[in-house]
Structure formats: structure tokens, C-alpha cells
Design an enzyme around this catalytic site. Structure first.
Site, PDB file in Angstrom:
ATOM      1  N   TYR A 143       0.864  -1.189   0.000  1.00 21.19           N
ATOM      2  CA  TYR A 143       0.000   0.000   0.000  1.00 21.19           C
ATOM      3  C   TYR A 143       0.895   1.232   0.000  1.00 21.19           C
ATOM      4  CZ  TYR A 143      -4.025   2.920   1.420  1.00 21.19           C
ATOM      5  OH  TYR A 143      -5.022   3.851   1.495  1.00 21.19           O
ATOM      6  N   LYS A 171      -1.485  -1.344  -3.978  1.00 22.97           N
ATOM      7  CA  LYS A 171      -2.600  -0.399  -3.885  1.00 22.97           C
ATOM      8  C   LYS A 171      -1.988   0.976  -4.056  1.00 22.97           C
ATOM      9  CE  LYS A 171      -6.357   1.393  -1.041  1.00 22.97           C
ATOM     10  NZ  LYS A 171      -7.010   1.418   0.303  1.00 22.97           N
TER      11      LYS A 171
END
Length: 318
Positions: A143, A171
Site C-alpha cells: 500500500y 494499492k
């Protein structure tokens, strides 16, 4: 969804929801509501659910609560959909421990955010992800959200991380389409948009899909954008995406966390230090939501009266 049977370029599917965490009126974890919400989201088009992220209020949930949520959602949705567990912390050892607990609870993958606040050098960022990836047999989604963490996962670091067999996805909240495009072309990493306004642009550049907060309330319209694009109708994809933007903008760029705006629509309390949305915000969100669903001819799934205003935040209506 078993990673071994997923599309190789989309290890967790295309349409992922960063799921909120329901709480009871007294502020306790509401596992029954979580299971029902998870089942509804999957039934309305989500390929997978990402639990215990920021949208899931992970800073305010205990390790035991995080584990219980993964287990309850796994039981609710069965073996088909992907269930990813957010395990990121600023402490590598603690993150690895959470990863192990998530694996035992039935997660299919891990969402691991860059260590925040301490702002480690890139060598430390790389070591953090590698140690967490080595802690379990689960695939990892990195992320990258420097606006929140204070530290970017630099492209050179991502290229090296991509060599690890279990680091399979990103992400992407770095707001660098050029850099993302290069990494999509140069690495096997599956890129998932973590920014609502970039869902379609990143997908068009070769991205795998999205991890969406707005999907808590509008999973079908979001998925329809990708379906149209995959069918070759780019004009329709752009039209559907444009219809979503007013709601997405109000939910994600109104000065409130996405958790607060999602619960303003779905109902249910937030945990402090977050505060529920005021009545004006709730009414504005509901108006945009109903307009979207009317345009899409989709039936509303919201409670008749949103339960997240400052004057009526005691119920869990999810």
C-alpha cells in the site's frame, strides 16, 4: 478466491471494496453486521474485500478484533471471494505478527502499508515489506500512500520488491500515473487504484482494478465501469465513470475521512477520535447517492434515515 486460481494479472480479482467495520450502538465490534455487509457487497459485484484498513478504522481496533473480523467475514462469504487483511503498522515485528494471525483466520492476502510517521529510509521500507512477506505464505499487496505515511515506496524499491514471489500487487495512492505506468510495464506487479478518481485511468493503463471505499455504498455502478471497458466500450465506461464522480468526490474530498462519509450513508457509529458527519453532510451525500442510483436504475440499499448525524449516531443500521 485462491491466489493460485486467480487471473495472473489480477491476483485478487478486479473490484475490491475497502470495507468499513461496523460497530454496535455501544461501540463494540459488530460481527453479525460485518458478515451481512460482506455478503451483500460480494452479492453486488465485489470480487474481494479488504478488511482492517484505514476505512475499516484499524487505528482504533485491537489485534483480537482485527482477527475476529477476518474470521467472521471469511465465514460469511465462503471460499470464493478474496479476503485481504490490512496488517500494516509502523512496527515490522507487530506487522508480521498480525500477518500470521490473519493467515490463521482465513485471509487470502495481506494489505501492508508503508511504515508511517517514523519515515524510514528506502532500505528500511524494503526490509519491512520483505520480512512481512516472509512471515506467512500469503500474497502481499503493498500500500503506497505517501500523503498519509510520509514516505513513498520509490519505483526502484518496488522493482526489487517485485522479485519476491509473494509480493504480487500494489494499492496505488502515489498520484504518479507516469511512474505507475512504467512499473506496470516493467514488473509483474498488479496495480490496484486506491484513489477513486483514478480507477478508470489506471485500469486503462493496464491496472488490475481498484480498492474502493465508495464500493461500500455503490458496488454495482463501480463494477459497471470496468465491465464496459473490458467489453471494449470505452465511451460507455467514461460515461458511467462520470456519473460516479459527484458521489466519489463528495465522499472522498469533502474534508472528511471516507469511513465517516460511508457510514453517513450506511448508518452506524464511528470510533473516536473520528466524529460522525453532520446532518447537512448526510443529506448532501444521500442526494448524490439517490441521483446516481436513479440514473443507473439500481435499488437503494441504504436505511431510510441515515444514522450517522451528530444528533442520531447511536444505531448500527448496516
Amino acid at each position: 478466491m485462491s491466489p493460485s486460481t486467480a487471473h495472473p494479472a489480477r491476483p485478487f480479482g478486479r473490484a475490491l471494496c475497502a470495507m468499513i467495520t461496523p460497530f454496535t450502538p455501544g461501540g463494540e465490534l459488530d460481527l453479525d453486521a460485518a458478515g451481512k455487509l460482506a455478503a451483500r457487497l460480494v452479492g453486488e459485484g465485489c470480487d474481494g474485500l479488504v478488511l482492517n484498513g484505514t476505512t475499516g478504522e484499524s487505528p482504533t481496533t485491537s489485534d483480537d478484533e482485527k482477527t475476529a473480523l477476518v474470521r467472521a467475514v471469511r465465514e460469511a462469504v465462503g471460499p470464493g471471494p478474496s479476503v485481504l487483511a490490512g496488517v500494516g503498522t509502523a512496527d515490522t515485528r507487530h506487522t508480521a505478527e498480525l500477518a500470521g494471525r490473519a493467515e490463521e483466520a482465513g485471509a487470502d492476502g495481506l494489505l501492508v502499508v508503508t511504515p508511517y510517521y517514523s519515515r524510514p529510509q528506502q532500505a528500511g521500507v524494503e526490509a519491512h515489506f520483505l520480512k512481512v512477506a516472509d512471515a506467512t505464505g500469503l500474497p502481499v499487496m503493498v500500500y503506497d500512500i505517501p500523503g498519509r505515511t510520509g514516505t513513498r515506496v520509490e519505483p526502484a524499491t518496488l522493482r526489487r520488491l517485485a522479485e519476491h514471489p509473494r509480493i504480487v500487487a500494489v494499492k496505488d495512492c502515489a498520484y504518479d500515473l507516469l511512474g505507475s505506468t512504467r512499473l506496470i510495464a516493467e514488473t509483474p506487479l498488479a496495480y490496484y487504484s486506491g484513489c477513486e478518481e483514478l480507477n478508470l485511468p489506471l485500469y486503462a493503463l493496464g491496472g488490475a482494478g481498484y480498492v474502493s471505499t465508495v464500493a461500500n455504498v455503490a458496488p454495482r455502478p463501480l463494477r459497471a465501469v470496468l465491465d464496459a471497458f473490458d467489453a471494449g466500450d470505452t465511451a460507455e465506461a467514461a460515461r458511467l465513470n462520470a456519473r460516479l464522480l459527484p458521489l466519489a468526490e463528495r465522499m472522498m474530498a469533502a474534508g472528511l475521512p471516507g469511513t465517516v462519509t460511508a457510514k453517513a450513508l450506511l448508518g452506524g457509529p464511528v470510533r473516536e477520535p473520528l466524529q460522525p458527519a453532520d446532518r447537512e453532510t448526510v443529506d448532501g451525500l444521500r442526494g448524490l447517492y439517490e441521483a446516481l442510483l436513479q440514473a443507473e436504475s439500481v435499488v437503494s440499499v441504504l436505511p431510510r434515515t441515515a444514522a450517522c448525524s451528530r444528533t442520531s449516531s447511536s444505531g448500527s443500521s448496516i
